[in-house]
Enzyme design. Structure first.
Site, mmCIF file in Angstrom:
data_model
loop_
_atom_site.group_PDB
_atom_site.id
_atom_site.type_symbol
_atom_site.label_atom_id
_atom_site.label_comp_id
_atom_site.label_asym_id
_atom_site.label_seq_id
_atom_site.Cartn_x
_atom_site.Cartn_y
_atom_site.Cartn_z
ATOM 1 N N GLY A 18 32.121 -28.978 11.537
ATOM 2 C CA GLY A 18 31.846 -29.179 12.861
ATOM 3 C C GLY A 18 30.614 -28.226 13.260
ATOM 4 O O GLY A 18 30.054 -27.682 12.428
ATOM 5 N N CYS A 19 30.286 -28.307 14.281
ATOM 6 C CA CYS A 19 29.042 -27.885 14.969
ATOM 7 C C CYS A 19 28.608 -26.319 14.507
ATOM 8 O O CYS A 19 27.548 -26.063 13.710
ATOM 9 C CB CYS A 19 29.097 -27.618 16.469
ATOM 10 S SG CYS A 19 27.780 -27.137 17.270
ATOM 11 N N GLY A 20 29.407 -25.350 14.646
ATOM 12 C CA GLY A 20 29.165 -23.956 14.292
ATOM 13 C C GLY A 20 29.022 -23.938 12.850
ATOM 14 O O GLY A 20 27.955 -23.045 12.631
#
Length: 80
Positions: A18-20
């Protein structure tokens, strides 16, 4: 999408990250490249296109093309 062949100096398969973690992994991979070299990122996270585009805008790197026609979500990033 253009008919230009895709050339990548390095490949990075991030799977479902995911994003992080996705952004951190891309940042670390890009550090190893010289200016003008390209990184081909495979990412299945639905937010990856927006996350990568935003990261490129903030860091001066270039999102060359999104290869959404392929079975996997792949993105070509060029080090600025």
């Amino acid at each position: 999408m253009s008919n230009m062949p895709v050339h990548a100096d390095r490949l990075l398969d991030l799977g479902e990250e995911g994003c992080g973690q996705l952004v951190m992994s891309v940042m670390l991979a890009m550090r190893e490249l010289q200016s003008g070299q390209a990184l081909l990122v495979t990412a299945y996270d639905p937010a990856a296109p927006e996350d990568l585009a935003a990261w490129c805008r903030m860091t001066g790197n270039i999102l060359v093309q999104g290869l959404r026609e392929l079975p996997d979500n792949q993105f070509l990033l060029k080090k600025g």
